[in-house]
Design an enzyme around this catalytic site. Sequence first.
Site, PDB file in Angstrom:
ATOM      1  N   LYS A  29     -33.228 121.472  75.362  1.00  0.00           N
ATOM      2  CA  LYS A  29     -32.273 120.472  75.838  1.00  0.00           C
ATOM      3  C   LYS A  29     -31.016 120.492  74.977  1.00  0.00           C
ATOM      4  CE  LYS A  29     -34.332 116.744  77.343  1.00  0.00           C
ATOM      5  NZ  LYS A  29     -35.161 115.546  77.060  1.00  0.00           N
ATOM      6  N   ARG A  98     -33.434 111.428  72.579  1.00  0.00           N
ATOM      7  CA  ARG A  98     -34.178 112.260  73.541  1.00  0.00           C
ATOM      8  C   ARG A  98     -34.885 113.401  72.846  1.00  0.00           C
ATOM      9  NH1 ARG A  98     -29.579 114.241  77.522  1.00  0.00           N
ATOM     10  NH2 ARG A  98     -31.315 114.456  78.979  1.00  0.00           N
ATOM     11  N   GLY A 107     -41.906 115.423  80.831  1.00  0.00           N
ATOM     12  CA  GLY A 107     -42.585 114.136  80.740  1.00  0.00           C
ATOM     13  C   GLY A 107     -43.589 114.028  79.607  1.00  0.00           C
ATOM     14  N   MET A 109     -43.019 114.248  76.227  1.00  0.00           N
ATOM     15  CA  MET A 109     -42.584 113.559  75.022  1.00  0.00           C
ATOM     16  C   MET A 109     -41.622 112.450  75.405  1.00  0.00           C
ATOM     17  SD  MET A 109     -42.573 116.607  72.340  1.00  0.00           S
ATOM     18  CE  MET A 109     -41.349 117.430  73.314  1.00  0.00           C
ATOM     19  N   ARG A 343     -31.142 123.411  82.521  1.00  0.00           N
ATOM     20  CA  ARG A 343     -31.995 124.471  81.978  1.00  0.00           C
ATOM     21  C   ARG A 343     -32.272 125.439  83.106  1.00  0.00           C
ATOM     22  NH1 ARG A 343     -36.815 120.238  81.657  1.00  0.00           N
ATOM     23  NH2 ARG A 343     -36.788 119.829  83.864  1.00  0.00           N
ATOM     24  N   HIS A 459     -43.206 113.966  88.502  1.00  0.00           N
ATOM     25  CA  HIS A 459     -44.119 114.493  87.480  1.00  0.00           C
ATOM     26  C   HIS A 459     -45.165 115.392  88.108  1.00  0.00           C
ATOM     27  CE1 HIS A 459     -47.781 114.287  84.953  1.00  0.00           C
ATOM     28  NE2 HIS A 459     -46.894 114.465  83.985  1.00  0.00           N
ATOM     29  N   ARG A 582     -69.446 152.501  88.782  1.00  0.00           N
ATOM     30  CA  ARG A 582     -70.757 152.209  88.189  1.00  0.00           C
ATOM     31  C   ARG A 582     -71.820 152.777  89.101  1.00  0.00           C
ATOM     32  NH1 ARG A 582     -67.763 147.615  88.247  1.00  0.00           N
ATOM     33  NH2 ARG A 582     -67.253 146.641  86.248  1.00  0.00           N
ATOM     34  N   ARG A 637     -69.590 156.608  85.814  1.00  0.00           N
ATOM     35  CA  ARG A 637     -70.340 156.283  84.606  1.00  0.00           C
ATOM     36  C   ARG A 637     -71.828 156.504  84.862  1.00  0.00           C
ATOM     37  NH1 ARG A 637     -70.120 150.296  82.264  1.00  0.00           N
ATOM     38  NH2 ARG A 637     -71.486 149.873  84.032  1.00  0.00           N
ATOM     39  N   GLU A 767     -66.865 152.053  73.370  1.00  0.00           N
ATOM     40  CA  GLU A 767     -67.183 150.628  73.521  1.00  0.00           C
ATOM     41  C   GLU A 767     -68.068 150.104  72.400  1.00  0.00           C
ATOM     42  OE1 GLU A 767     -69.353 149.934  77.146  1.00  0.00           O
ATOM     43  OE2 GLU A 767     -70.395 151.849  77.019  1.00  0.00           O
ATOM     44  N   SER A 786     -62.622 156.491  77.705  1.00  0.00           N
ATOM     45  CA  SER A 786     -62.286 155.294  78.453  1.00  0.00           C
ATOM     46  C   SER A 786     -62.773 154.101  77.640  1.00  0.00           C
ATOM     47  CB  SER A 786     -62.950 155.327  79.831  1.00  0.00           C
ATOM     48  OG  SER A 786     -62.668 154.125  80.501  1.00  0.00           O
ATOM     49  N   GLY A 788     -64.152 150.727  76.899  1.00  0.00           N
ATOM     50  CA  GLY A 788     -64.890 149.644  77.545  1.00  0.00           C
ATOM     51  C   GLY A 788     -64.649 148.399  76.720  1.00  0.00           C
ATOM     52  N   THR A 789     -63.573 147.709  77.031  1.00  0.00           N
ATOM     53  CA  THR A 789     -63.155 146.636  76.119  1.00  0.00           C
ATOM     54  C   THR A 789     -64.027 145.389  76.221  1.00  0.00           C
ATOM     55  OG1 THR A 789     -61.482 146.015  77.721  1.00  0.00           O
ATOM     56  CG2 THR A 789     -60.766 147.389  75.890  1.00  0.00           C
ATOM     57  N   ASN A 790     -64.838 145.266  77.293  1.00  0.00           N
ATOM     58  CA  ASN A 790     -65.767 144.124  77.325  1.00  0.00           C
ATOM     59  C   ASN A 790     -66.801 144.270  76.216  1.00  0.00           C
ATOM     60  OD1 ASN A 790     -64.417 143.359  79.611  1.00  0.00           O
ATOM     61  ND2 ASN A 790     -66.019 144.018  81.028  1.00  0.00           N
ATOM     62  N   ASP A 791     -67.474 145.433  76.199  1.00  0.00           N
ATOM     63  CA  ASP A 791     -68.471 145.646  75.155  1.00  0.00           C
ATOM     64  C   ASP A 791     -67.823 145.735  73.778  1.00  0.00           C
ATOM     65  OD1 ASP A 791     -71.301 145.747  75.705  1.00  0.00           O
ATOM     66  OD2 ASP A 791     -70.791 147.237  77.236  1.00  0.00           O
ATOM     67  N   CYS A 854     -61.249 150.629  80.994  1.00  0.00           N
ATOM     68  CA  CYS A 854     -61.914 150.193  82.221  1.00  0.00           C
ATOM     69  C   CYS A 854     -62.571 148.835  82.061  1.00  0.00           C
ATOM     70  CB  CYS A 854     -62.932 151.231  82.686  1.00  0.00           C
ATOM     71  SG  CYS A 854     -64.269 151.476  81.519  1.00  0.00           S
ATOM     72  N   TYR A 874     -53.831 155.415  81.393  1.00  0.00           N
ATOM     73  CA  TYR A 874     -54.026 154.557  82.563  1.00  0.00           C
ATOM     74  C   TYR A 874     -54.825 153.317  82.203  1.00  0.00           C
ATOM     75  CZ  TYR A 874     -58.831 156.301  82.850  1.00  0.00           C
ATOM     76  OH  TYR A 874     -60.128 156.592  82.568  1.00  0.00           O
TER      77      TYR A 874
HETATM   78  P1  ADP Z   1     -36.944 114.187  79.995  1.00  0.00           P
HETATM   79  O1  ADP Z   1     -37.019 115.332  79.068  1.00  0.00           O
HETATM   80  O2  ADP Z   1     -38.253 113.503  80.215  1.00  0.00           O
HETATM   81  O3  ADP Z   1     -36.209 114.529  81.252  1.00  0.00           O
HETATM   82  P2  ADP Z   1     -34.523 113.016  79.037  1.00  0.00           P
HETATM   83  O4  ADP Z   1     -34.255 113.022  77.592  1.00  0.00           O
HETATM   84  O5  ADP Z   1     -33.840 114.055  79.832  1.00  0.00           O
HETATM   85  O6  ADP Z   1     -36.085 113.052  79.269  1.00  0.00           O
HETATM   86  O7  ADP Z   1     -34.110 111.563  79.526  1.00  0.00           O
HETATM   87  C1  ADP Z   1     -34.745 110.783  80.512  1.00  0.00           C
HETATM   88  C2  ADP Z   1     -33.724 110.273  81.517  1.00  0.00           C
HETATM   89  O8  ADP Z   1     -32.706 109.543  80.888  1.00  0.00           O
HETATM   90  C3  ADP Z   1     -33.044 111.412  82.246  1.00  0.00           C
HETATM   91  O9  ADP Z   1     -32.931 111.103  83.591  1.00  0.00           O
HETATM   92  C4  ADP Z   1     -31.713 111.494  81.603  1.00  0.00           C
HETATM   93  O10 ADP Z   1     -30.759 111.985  82.502  1.00  0.00           O
HETATM   94  C5  ADP Z   1     -31.432 110.040  81.214  1.00  0.00           C
HETATM   95  N1  ADP Z   1     -30.553 110.001  80.048  1.00  0.00           N
HETATM   96  C6  ADP Z   1     -30.782 110.569  78.855  1.00  0.00           C
HETATM   97  N2  ADP Z   1     -29.744 110.386  78.014  1.00  0.00           N
HETATM   98  C7  ADP Z   1     -28.836 109.660  78.694  1.00  0.00           C
HETATM   99  C8  ADP Z   1     -27.533 109.169  78.372  1.00  0.00           C
HETATM  100  N3  ADP Z   1     -26.975 109.401  77.175  1.00  0.00           N
HETATM  101  N4  ADP Z   1     -26.887 108.467  79.298  1.00  0.00           N
HETATM  102  C9  ADP Z   1     -27.452 108.241  80.511  1.00  0.00           C
HETATM  103  N5  ADP Z   1     -28.655 108.673  80.882  1.00  0.00           N
HETATM  104  C10 ADP Z   1     -29.354 109.397  79.992  1.00  0.00           C
HETATM  105 MG    MG Z   2     -70.184 148.627  78.545  1.00  0.00          MG
HETATM  106 MG    MG Z   3     -34.528 115.337  81.325  1.00  0.00          MG
END
Ligand code: ADP
Ligand code: MG
Ligand code: MG
Length: 902
Positions: A29, A98, A107, A109, A343, A459, A582, A637, A767, A786, A788-791, A854, A874
């Site tokens: 982020k 954040r 979601g 952290m 991202r 989510h 086999r 084999r 093997e 060849s 035989g990575t299981n054994d 194999c 192979y």
């Molecule tokens: P997550 O990684 O769970 O998406 P974010 O850190 O992106 O969490 O933030 C959660 C929500 O809060 C997101 O929708 C983000 O756009 C909003 N948000 C985060 N920082 C700000 C900010 N400075 N102003 C307005 N909205 C924010």
């Molecule tokens: Mg074997």
């Molecule tokens: Mg976000």
Amino acid sequence: MATQETVDHKYVYDFAEGNKDLKDLLGGKGANLAEMTNLGLPVPPGFTITTEACQAYLATGREPDGLAGQIEAHLESLERGMGRRLGDPHDPLLVSVRSGAKFSMPGMMETVLNVGLNDRSVVGLAAQAGGNERFAWDSYRRLIQMFGKTVCEVPGEEFEHALDEAKRARGTTNDLDLDADDLRGLVDAYKKIFLKHTGRDFPQEPREQLDLAIRAVFESWNAERAVLYRRQERIPADLGTAVNVVAMVFGNLGPDSGTGVAFTRDPASGAQGIYGDYLANAQGEDVVAGIRNTVPLQELERLDKRSYDELLGIMARLEGHYRDLCDIEFTIERGKLWMLQTRVGKRTAAAAFVIAGQLVDEGLIDLDEALHRVNGAQLAQLMFPRFQLDHDFEPVAKGVGASPGAASGKVVFTSARAVELAAEGEAVILVRRETNPDDLNGMIAAQGILTSRGGKTSHAAVVARGMGKTCVSGADEIDVNVPAKRFSVAGQTVNEGDVVSIDGTTGKVYLGEVPVMPSEVVRYFEGTLDPDEADDALVKAVHRIMTHADAARRLAVRANADTGEDAARARRFGAQGIGLCRTEHMFLGDRRELVERLILARTDTERSDVLAALLPLQRDDFVEIFREMDGLPVTVRLIDPPLHEFLPPLEQLAVDVAVAQERGEDVAKEEALLAAVRRMHEENPMLGLRGVRLGLVIPGLFAMQVRAIAEAAVRVTREGGSACPEIMVPLVGAVQELETVRAEAEKIIAEVVGDSGVEVLIGTMIEVPRAALTAGQIAEAAQFFSFGTNDLTQMGWGFSRDDVEGAFFWRYLELGIFGISPFESIDRDGVGRLVRIAAEEGRAARPELKLGVCGEHGGDPESVHFFHSVGLDYVSCSPFRVPVARLEAGRAAVETVGSDSR
Ligand code: ADP
Ligand code: MG
Ligand code: MG
């Protein structure tokens, strides 16, 4: 050198100081906020506290030296830039705090918005917003709620109850109907909840709020659900998270404000276009949480054309810049657009192929890069079957196709119940109004996930796509009643335990179990779907990328196949030979009787009579396979398992004999068998009389097999075909074993082959660890190895595979002793080292030595890359995995060392 000066380690970066390649340090982020800032896009100013600061905090339990001062300095400069001070009673600066790790963990952290509000600055905020008290109190109650839940572990439901209560008192279900007074009252209620659970008042000091929030984000790295998610996604546990402190912009300032999320292409199908959700008069987290129903992003064009056009321009620019699908978060504050996140977006397997193809067409990437951007796990997903809907199945509801696939199972309503039933071997569908991170265990256990709220960015949708699990979200005709364990839809009631089927591609939901049909991609591989004629963007993209992979790869791909039918399928999937045929199945079925006679034979004549009877049967088996493979190499084999596997189990025989004796029947044969079973019983059958040891102990057994192979090859050649047999001796640990078998085999081959022109290679499996370590000697007697990575894994680790996986691997995974079962993906450091030693020493002794693998690892993406790097010729895997191995072998060939495909 002693020095007076201590130069502080740099723990805090202004957005203008970072860029997208600093993900390790700034998290995804933060690095992308910096990148957007430097592109000149409208990003609210802020700074990022590094993952190193988090690592130091988690290691010592306190903030590293220098961090507080650096935060102070960056905060001051943020305040100067904004012309506002954090928490100023008259004109407050507010910030968000954040989390943001190197790899996105949606979601998982924490984030706290509106930091800096207190009883005094809330008044200043209202004044700042032109007297908008409703907005100010709404922001304050959100702060207490998020801060309480995230930083102080106050149970979130308590705040939600209070909010529901306030809405009920107003006679509404919409939070927008609450006015400033209602919200002021709600703030009081929230503060009481806070006090009750924490024993202190909600902190009024803005800097204390900030410091506590930062610390909470650090600590959220080790929250249980984050740990679980990392394990599932194989994200290393020691990376830590960065913390972003960002000046707040407000989407909840009225109808001309709002917040939204968007993708630059459809993350489910890859189709070009704009995909997103928008929510007017709301703060960020409302969209994902599904508080109110969002509108499609296209609606924004009507609501605020200027912002909409600007947003589209920015999205196009981001795509061009990142050369990939991007997902974004944005907020509009009174008609002014702000970018809050971007991202490279997660996507389904199908979208990954389609988008890679499109980007090549658009000239943004080349074919090598396209190949790099897809992977074998995605291809494997696309080979799953889909629902067959030609008759009588009417959907009862339609939601969003959030993560593709076809899943049927018993309905469950809680994560715990999903886990419970799945442990009993049941297929389950987890049904929720919306999921949250606490549902993760249930989502992992379920075949599919069905929710009644939320869109493609909810989510449930995001997490399911990441796991490759079927998901339908936002099926709002479904009315879910969790406490009563049922949902109703279209006038019907579905109870826990009833079966439903969900289609994660179309979003349709069916009652009962719907039959499934093979995937288009499989039809393409099998040759029944012509990619040039298919009007299917996916099949065309797969064809194009596979063609490039085949041209690029150095590893050949063979299949493990024991019958003509398997061999034919393997060839259709592109196998260039059979790496493991086999022979034990050739001793089963109605041939079992012959095997019993072989084991019970008392004299040489009895034994050779039985072997003579087995010979033509075996020969016919090989003829069929050689015909199918038509000149491609076929590695056969010689018989490998302990012979008592062909006899009935001891307990059953003992009972049969006793019962028959009771009835006075003639039990001479059964008694003999029972005696044989007793005699042959082994404490550790995997380490007992099997493989080459059988060949050395039972006269004529290997000789019969060698003769059958050679005769079959000659027959196919005489018919005008061609056969290329390679005889493989299993479980060799010493060169002398191989030499003994080989001397006898060569005599027979010379005699059978005569002047037919057939050539038969003789090689060995590697093997047993000793074989790997004496590979130089063994290569003197072997034309190929060849692995035989299981054994080799079993004996290298001393793990009895059938016992350990269920018994304690979960604990090993939990402790991080390995990140994935070594039976699933090759252990490079240990077992892989044995492979490397054997390959090097074998080749040193015999440069033309052919090398292959194999074991099941031959079809595992990670392992294929390893085998490429060791220089094998192979890999061989089950027919269905052949396309996966072809793709990964191609990727291994085009990838530069150390590149990161996540
Ligand atoms: P997550 O990684 O769970 O998406 P974010 O850190 O992106 O969490 O933030 C959660 C929500 O809060 C997101 O929708 C983000 O756009 C909003 N948000 C985060 N920082 C700000 C900010 N400075 N102003 C307005 N909205 C924010
Ligand atoms: Mg074997
Ligand atoms: Mg976000």
